[in-house]
Enzyme design. Structure first.
Site, PDB file in Angstrom:
ATOM      1  N   TYR A 292      -0.818  -0.182   4.480  1.00 36.49           N
ATOM      2  CA  TYR A 292      -2.066  -0.725   3.932  1.00 36.49           C
ATOM      3  C   TYR A 292      -2.813   0.361   3.148  1.00 36.49           C
ATOM      4  O   TYR A 292      -3.229   0.132   2.006  1.00 36.49           O
ATOM      5  CB  TYR A 292      -2.931  -1.251   5.081  1.00 36.49           C
ATOM      6  CG  TYR A 292      -4.213  -1.929   4.652  1.00 36.49           C
ATOM      7  CD1 TYR A 292      -4.202  -3.247   4.195  1.00 36.49           C
ATOM      8  CD2 TYR A 292      -5.447  -1.273   4.732  1.00 36.49           C
ATOM      9  CE1 TYR A 292      -5.385  -3.885   3.820  1.00 36.49           C
ATOM     10  CE2 TYR A 292      -6.627  -1.899   4.359  1.00 36.49           C
ATOM     11  CZ  TYR A 292      -6.587  -3.206   3.904  1.00 36.49           C
ATOM     12  OH  TYR A 292      -7.768  -3.839   3.529  1.00 36.49           O
TER      13      TYR A 292
ATOM     14  N   SER B 155      -9.929  -1.153  -0.710  1.00 30.99           N
ATOM     15  CA  SER B 155     -10.488  -0.922   0.629  1.00 30.99           C
ATOM     16  C   SER B 155     -10.915   0.539   0.693  1.00 30.99           C
ATOM     17  O   SER B 155     -10.315   1.394   0.036  1.00 30.99           O
ATOM     18  CB  SER B 155      -9.419  -1.171   1.701  1.00 30.99           C
ATOM     19  OG  SER B 155      -9.792  -0.588   2.937  1.00 30.99           O
TER      20      SER B 155
HETATM   21  P1  NAP Z   1      -8.010 -12.588   5.490  1.00 28.08           P
HETATM   22  O1  NAP Z   1      -9.160 -13.287   6.086  1.00 28.08           O
HETATM   23  O2  NAP Z   1      -6.845 -12.235   6.324  1.00 28.08           O
HETATM   24  O3  NAP Z   1      -7.530 -13.443   4.208  1.00 28.08           O
HETATM   25  C1  NAP Z   1      -6.424 -13.026   3.471  1.00 28.08           C
HETATM   26  C2  NAP Z   1      -6.233 -13.985   2.312  1.00 28.08           C
HETATM   27  O4  NAP Z   1      -5.070 -13.567   1.583  1.00 28.08           O
HETATM   28  C3  NAP Z   1      -6.011 -15.403   2.771  1.00 28.08           C
HETATM   29  O5  NAP Z   1      -6.672 -16.299   1.902  1.00 28.08           O
HETATM   30  C4  NAP Z   1      -4.507 -15.570   2.662  1.00 28.08           C
HETATM   31  O6  NAP Z   1      -4.190 -16.915   2.358  1.00 28.08           O
HETATM   32  C5  NAP Z   1      -4.195 -14.680   1.464  1.00 28.08           C
HETATM   33  N1  NAP Z   1      -2.814 -14.230   1.457  1.00 28.08           N
HETATM   34  C6  NAP Z   1      -2.208 -13.364   2.317  1.00 28.08           C
HETATM   35  N2  NAP Z   1      -0.914 -13.250   2.037  1.00 28.08           N
HETATM   36  C7  NAP Z   1      -0.682 -14.064   0.977  1.00 28.08           C
HETATM   37  C8  NAP Z   1       0.470 -14.396   0.234  1.00 28.08           C
HETATM   38  N3  NAP Z   1       1.665 -13.857   0.529  1.00 28.08           N
HETATM   39  N4  NAP Z   1       0.369 -15.265  -0.793  1.00 28.08           N
HETATM   40  C9  NAP Z   1      -0.832 -15.826  -1.095  1.00 28.08           C
HETATM   41  N5  NAP Z   1      -1.976 -15.551  -0.425  1.00 28.08           N
HETATM   42  C10 NAP Z   1      -1.889 -14.686   0.602  1.00 28.08           C
HETATM   43  O7  NAP Z   1      -8.462 -11.217   4.828  1.00 28.08           O
HETATM   44  P2  NAP Z   1      -9.839 -10.730   4.189  1.00 28.08           P
HETATM   45  O8  NAP Z   1     -10.477  -9.854   5.178  1.00 28.08           O
HETATM   46  O9  NAP Z   1     -10.586 -11.867   3.616  1.00 28.08           O
HETATM   47  O10 NAP Z   1      -9.253  -9.792   3.041  1.00 28.08           O
HETATM   48  C11 NAP Z   1      -9.306 -10.110   1.664  1.00 28.08           C
HETATM   49  C12 NAP Z   1      -9.091  -8.836   0.880  1.00 28.08           C
HETATM   50  O11 NAP Z   1     -10.110  -7.894   1.212  1.00 28.08           O
HETATM   51  C13 NAP Z   1      -7.755  -8.147   1.185  1.00 28.08           C
HETATM   52  O12 NAP Z   1      -7.208  -7.604   0.009  1.00 28.08           O
HETATM   53  C14 NAP Z   1      -8.166  -7.029   2.140  1.00 28.08           C
HETATM   54  O13 NAP Z   1      -7.262  -5.961   2.128  1.00 28.08           O
HETATM   55  C15 NAP Z   1      -9.514  -6.662   1.578  1.00 28.08           C
HETATM   56  N6  NAP Z   1     -10.370  -5.938   2.521  1.00 28.08           N
HETATM   57  C16 NAP Z   1     -10.806  -6.552   3.667  1.00 28.08           C
HETATM   58  C17 NAP Z   1     -11.637  -5.839   4.528  1.00 28.08           C
HETATM   59  C18 NAP Z   1     -12.181  -6.431   5.790  1.00 28.08           C
HETATM   60  O14 NAP Z   1     -12.826  -5.699   6.539  1.00 28.08           O
HETATM   61  N7  NAP Z   1     -11.994  -7.704   6.042  1.00 28.08           N
HETATM   62  C19 NAP Z   1     -11.998  -4.516   4.232  1.00 28.08           C
HETATM   63  C20 NAP Z   1     -11.523  -3.941   3.061  1.00 28.08           C
HETATM   64  C21 NAP Z   1     -10.719  -4.665   2.217  1.00 28.08           C
HETATM   65  P3  NAP Z   1      -3.024 -17.798   3.028  1.00 28.08           P
HETATM   66  O15 NAP Z   1      -2.759 -17.254   4.393  1.00 28.08           O
HETATM   67  O16 NAP Z   1      -3.574 -19.184   2.980  1.00 28.08           O
HETATM   68  O17 NAP Z   1      -1.873 -17.623   2.083  1.00 28.08           O
END
Ligand code: NAP
Length: 247
Positions: A151, A138
Site C-alpha cells: 500500500y 495517502s
Molecule cells: P473503501 O471504503 O474500502 O472503498 C474502496 C472503494 O474502492 C470501493 O468503492 C470499492 O468498490 C472500490 N474498489 C476496490 N477494488 C476495486 C476494484 N478492483 N475495481 C473497482 N473498484 C474497486 O475505502 P476508502 O477508505 O473509501 O478508500 C478510498 C481511497 O482513499 C483509496 O484509494 C484509499 O487508499 C484512500 N485512502 C483512504 C484512507 C482512509 O483512512 N480511509 C486514508 C488515505 C487514503 P467495490 O468493492 O464495489 O468494487
C-alpha cells in the site's frame, strides 16, 4: 450543459462522498466500482438531491473494463471533464507474510489502474480543451508505515505518477493532482481498527483528535475539480488533521 466527472470506487466510503460532492458542484457523475447494488445507492442519493448520475460496473484491475468504461461514459454523457482515481485496496501484513502476487495485485489496483484509466481518458479531455485528473493517495505514501508495504509503495507511486502526468499533459490544459488523506473512518480503516485500543492509539496521534470525514476529503476534491483551482497541478495536497506535519 453540465460537466462530466468519472469517479472510481464510488460504491462506498470516500468515493461515494466524492461522487455526491461533485454532483453538488453540478457535475454529471459517472460512478464506477464492482458492487452494482451499492453503486445504485450512490446514484440514488445523487438523483434524490436533484443531481445527475450514471452507474458503471467493472474491475479497475481489468484493462478491458476500463476501456469499455471510458467508451460508455463518453457515449452517455458526451465526454469526460474530471476523473477521480479513488478505488483502492490495502494489505495489513508484515512484508515476510505477503506473497509477491499480492504485492503486485495491490500495485495493480492502486497504481497501474489509475495510469491505464488516465491514459484512456486523456484524449477525451484533450478533445474538450482540458480536464482534471485527481488521484487519491495517502499520507502513508510519504511517511510509510510498518506492515503495509504494498500500500505504501503504491501511494508513493501515485504521487510520482501525478507529477509526471501533470508535466506531460499540462500543455493540453489537463491538470493532474494527488489528494493524500490521513485517517478517514470507512470500511478500509474500520476493518482493521473498529473499537480497538489500536483505534484509540491512532486517534490520540492525530493532532485534531478525530478521524477525518469522507465528505471533508470529497469537498477538497470537488473544489480542485473546478476552474477556481485552475492553476493547481502536479501537487500532492495532504488532508490529515495535522498528523503528517508532526512526523
Ligand atoms: P473503501 O471504503 O474500502 O472503498 C474502496 C472503494 O474502492 C470501493 O468503492 C470499492 O468498490 C472500490 N474498489 C476496490 N477494488 C476495486 C476494484 N478492483 N475495481 C473497482 N473498484 C474497486 O475505502 P476508502 O477508505 O473509501 O478508500 C478510498 C481511497 O482513499 C483509496 O484509494 C484509499 O487508499 C484512500 N485512502 C483512504 C484512507 C482512509 O483512512 N480511509 C486514508 C488515505 C487514503 P467495490 O468493492 O464495489 O468494487
Amino acid at each position: 450543459m453540465k460537466k462530466v466527472a468519472l469517479v472510481t470506487g464510488a460504491s462506498r466510503g470516500i468515493g461515494r462522498a466524492i461522487a455526491i460532492a461533485l454532483a453538488e458542484y453540478d457535475f454529471s457523475v459517472a460512478c464506477f466500482a464492482r458492487d452494482r447494488e451499492k453503486l445504485d445507492e450512490t446514484a440514488a442519493l445523487i438523483t434524490a438531491a436533484g443531481g445527475t448520475a450514471s452507474v458503471h460496473t467493472g474491475d479497475v484491475g481489468n484493462d478491458e473494463d476500463l476501456e469499455k468504461l471510458v467508451a460508455a461514459v463518453t457515449d452517455l454523457h458526451g465526454g469526460i471533464d474530471v476523473l477521480v482515481n479513488n478505488a483502492g485496496i490495502t494489505e495489513g501484513a508484515a512484508a515476510k507474510n505477503i506473497s509477491p502476487a499480492r504485492f503486485r495485485e495491490v500495485l495493480n489496483i492502486n497504481l497501474v489502474a489509475p495510469w491505464v484509466l488516465s491514459r484512456a481518458v486523456q484524449p477525451v479531455m484533450k478533445a474538450r480543451g482540458g480536464g482534471v485528473i485527481i488521484n487519491v493517495g495517502s499520507t502513508y505514501g510519504s511517511t510509510g508505515v510498518a506492515n503495509n508495504s504494498p500500500y505504501c509503495s503504491s501511494k508513493a507511486g501515485i504521487e510520482g505518477l501525478t507529477r509526471a502526468l501533470a508535466r506531460e499533459w499540462a500543455r493540453d490544459q489537463i491538470r493532474v493532482i494527488c489528494v493524500a488523506p490521513g485517517f478517514v473512518k470507512t470500511d478500509m480503516v474500520g476493518d482493521n481498527f473498529a473499537g480497538t485500543d489500536v483505534e484509540k492509539l491512532v486517534v490520540s496521534r492525530i493532532p485534531m483528535k478525530r478521524f477525518g470525514e469522507a465528505d471533508e476529503i470529497a469537498q477538497l476534491i470537488a473544489f480542485l475539480s473546478t476552474s477556481k483551482a485552475g492553476f493547481v497541478t502536479g501537487e500532492t495536497l495532504v488532508i490529515d488533521g495535522g498528523q503528517r506535519s508532526l512526523i
